[in-house]
Scaffold this motif. Sequence first.
Motif, PDB file in Angstrom:
ATOM      1  N   ALA A   1     -45.598  30.157  -4.050  1.00 29.56           N
ATOM      2  CA  ALA A   1     -45.897  30.088  -2.617  1.00 29.56           C
ATOM      3  C   ALA A   1     -47.298  30.609  -2.323  1.00 29.56           C
ATOM      4  O   ALA A   1     -48.026  30.042  -1.491  1.00 29.56           O
TER       5      ALA A   1
ATOM      6  N   TYR B   1     -49.896  28.013  -3.229  1.00 26.68           N
ATOM      7  CA  TYR B   1     -49.948  26.960  -2.210  1.00 26.68           C
ATOM      8  C   TYR B   1     -50.703  27.439  -0.966  1.00 26.68           C
ATOM      9  O   TYR B   1     -51.486  26.686  -0.378  1.00 26.68           O
TER      10      TYR B   1
ATOM     11  N   GLN C   1     -49.703  24.754   3.546  1.00 29.31           N
ATOM     12  CA  GLN C   1     -48.709  25.625   4.156  1.00 29.31           C
ATOM     13  C   GLN C   1     -47.310  25.020   4.103  1.00 29.31           C
ATOM     14  O   GLN C   1     -46.324  25.740   3.889  1.00 29.31           O
TER      15      GLN C   1
ATOM     16  N   ALA D   1     -45.951  25.603   0.748  1.00 23.04           N
ATOM     17  CA  ALA D   1     -45.683  27.032   0.576  1.00 23.04           C
ATOM     18  C   ALA D   1     -44.370  27.413   1.239  1.00 23.04           C
ATOM     19  O   ALA D   1     -43.568  28.176   0.681  1.00 23.04           O
ATOM     20  N   ARG D   2     -44.113  26.884   2.438  1.00 22.68           N
ATOM     21  CA  ARG D   2     -42.849  27.149   3.120  1.00 22.68           C
ATOM     22  C   ARG D   2     -41.672  26.588   2.337  1.00 22.68           C
ATOM     23  O   ARG D   2     -40.619  27.213   2.237  1.00 22.68           O
TER      24      ARG D   2
ATOM     25  N   ALA E   1     -41.524  26.169  -0.870  1.00 23.30           N
ATOM     26  CA  ALA E   1     -41.335  27.029  -2.043  1.00 23.30           C
ATOM     27  C   ALA E   1     -40.572  28.292  -1.661  1.00 23.30           C
ATOM     28  O   ALA E   1     -39.706  28.759  -2.419  1.00 23.30           O
ATOM     29  N   ALA E   2     -40.871  28.843  -0.476  1.00 17.61           N
ATOM     30  CA  ALA E   2     -40.175  30.043  -0.014  1.00 17.61           C
ATOM     31  C   ALA E   2     -38.696  29.755   0.212  1.00 17.61           C
ATOM     32  O   ALA E   2     -37.820  30.527  -0.205  1.00 17.61           O
TER      33      ALA E   2
ATOM     34  N   ILE F   1     -41.303  37.116  -0.390  1.00 14.21           N
ATOM     35  CA  ILE F   1     -41.934  36.180   0.531  1.00 14.21           C
ATOM     36  C   ILE F   1     -42.787  36.918   1.562  1.00 14.21           C
ATOM     37  O   ILE F   1     -43.915  36.514   1.874  1.00 14.21           O
TER      38      ILE F   1
ATOM     39  N   THR G   1     -45.967  38.019   0.082  1.00 15.98           N
ATOM     40  CA  THR G   1     -46.875  36.887  -0.068  1.00 15.98           C
ATOM     41  C   THR G   1     -47.618  36.620   1.236  1.00 15.98           C
ATOM     42  O   THR G   1     -48.762  36.175   1.235  1.00 15.98           O
TER      43      THR G   1
ATOM     44  N   LEU H   1     -44.731  31.740   6.465  1.00 12.82           N
ATOM     45  CA  LEU H   1     -43.746  31.227   5.514  1.00 12.82           C
ATOM     46  C   LEU H   1     -42.344  31.273   6.117  1.00 12.82           C
ATOM     47  O   LEU H   1     -41.414  31.818   5.528  1.00 12.82           O
TER      48      LEU H   1
END
Length: 452
Positions: free
Chosen positions: A76, A79, A85, A88-89, A91-92, A156, A159, A221
């Motif tokens: 994340a 990304y 973004q 990345a979201r 992935a979270a 998260i 991150t 995220l």
Amino acid sequence: MQAQPQNRIFSNHDLRILIFPLVIELALELIVGLLDSVMVSSVGEAAVSGVSLVDSVMQLLIYIFAALASGGAVVAGQYLGAKKQAEARFAAGELIRLNLVLSVAIALVMLAAQRWILTHVFGQIDAAVYYHAEGYFSVAVFTIPAIGVYEAGTAIFRTMNNAKITMKTSLLINVMNGIGNAILIYGCAMGTAGAALSTLIARWTAAVIIVVLLLNPKRVLSVKTTLVQGFDFKMSRRILTMGVPNGVENAVFQLGKVMILGLVATFGVSAITANAVTQTLASIEMIPGSAIQLAAIPIIARCVGAEDYAQAKYYNRKLLAISYLSVLGWSLGMVCALPAILSFYQLSESTHHLVVTLFLWHTAGAVTLWPLAFDLPASLRAAGDVRFPMLISIASMWIFRFGGAHLLSKGLGLGIAGVWIAMAILDWGFRAGVYLYRWHGGKWMEKCSLIE
């Protein structure tokens, strides 16, 4: 002196608001853990032994889920660094789903294998200890899914450079756990069952709070939409590629520590007690360095995701400098306060002398080698270079820490001091040298293709 890069991804303020809450969070965990053991001790030594046996398994699971969470945090973070973004979201959200499914599966397996674990993993234990371990285990096993979700959520938030949320959540649940223990153990006389129930309530409360906070769509995220989507095996593979090597490393590390305890036990009760006390002091001593280790993951991952390796090198250098300075200052303070700290323990003169000796050896390694041996590989993992640190860690554990401990303590007759010298000088020294060579050699920059 390395020049300060232009358009820095993290300001000094960003670093402070990430690192300081992590220090407080780690300190809280240690302090509350000590208070918990004191409360359980009121039930009797058998209760303390039973709870500690089960907690050793729970601690291993925490390390495994934290390792998987760090894998998701790296993906994340990269990304985010690449200005993607939405990915990345996703992935979270995938990280929370993955940890939840794995934790539920592990909980079901452990529930089914409870009797086997208590009789085979822990070996021949006293009937009273078994009674308390069984009662605690029966409740604690239901906290495993909460652990998986909570570890994913805290990773998260880090991150997102928001360690303040995890610190506040940690404070809340630790206070809840302490109050719950006091009510259920002392007020309701529920013994170890009360301790387990208090832990269950606290951990599930933490998991729910973390998920609810992540549902806020205003967060970088947020996971409101991605949580309801199906599994994406490609994303899961990326997370596992990062998390599994770290999980294997942690598991082998814990196994090695258990086997070394067997060696320590051969030196008598005084050595066992001194080792236990020094382990507690050593954990406290490394709080600043451990906070930097956690902070390195989102910081370096963001730099690598942006393909800005110059900033990755800059922040790695800066984090190591912060780690060395903070560990040095904190360690010197602890050494000066050692006589006062040890006055709280009822130790014999020989055990007291052993603790001082072991702690000084640990401090010697902490202020010279520890940041390179543990903070630097965190930067390597954040860059995607995960297998190399795993292999080096496993090799160093068995050759230098385990083998060196036997050589120095038995072969050279140094006793338990040899165990700690092998760890703080041989093991950490080998790791520090190899990781430093790896980082400066730049090989890690070839491992940074986690995202598309």
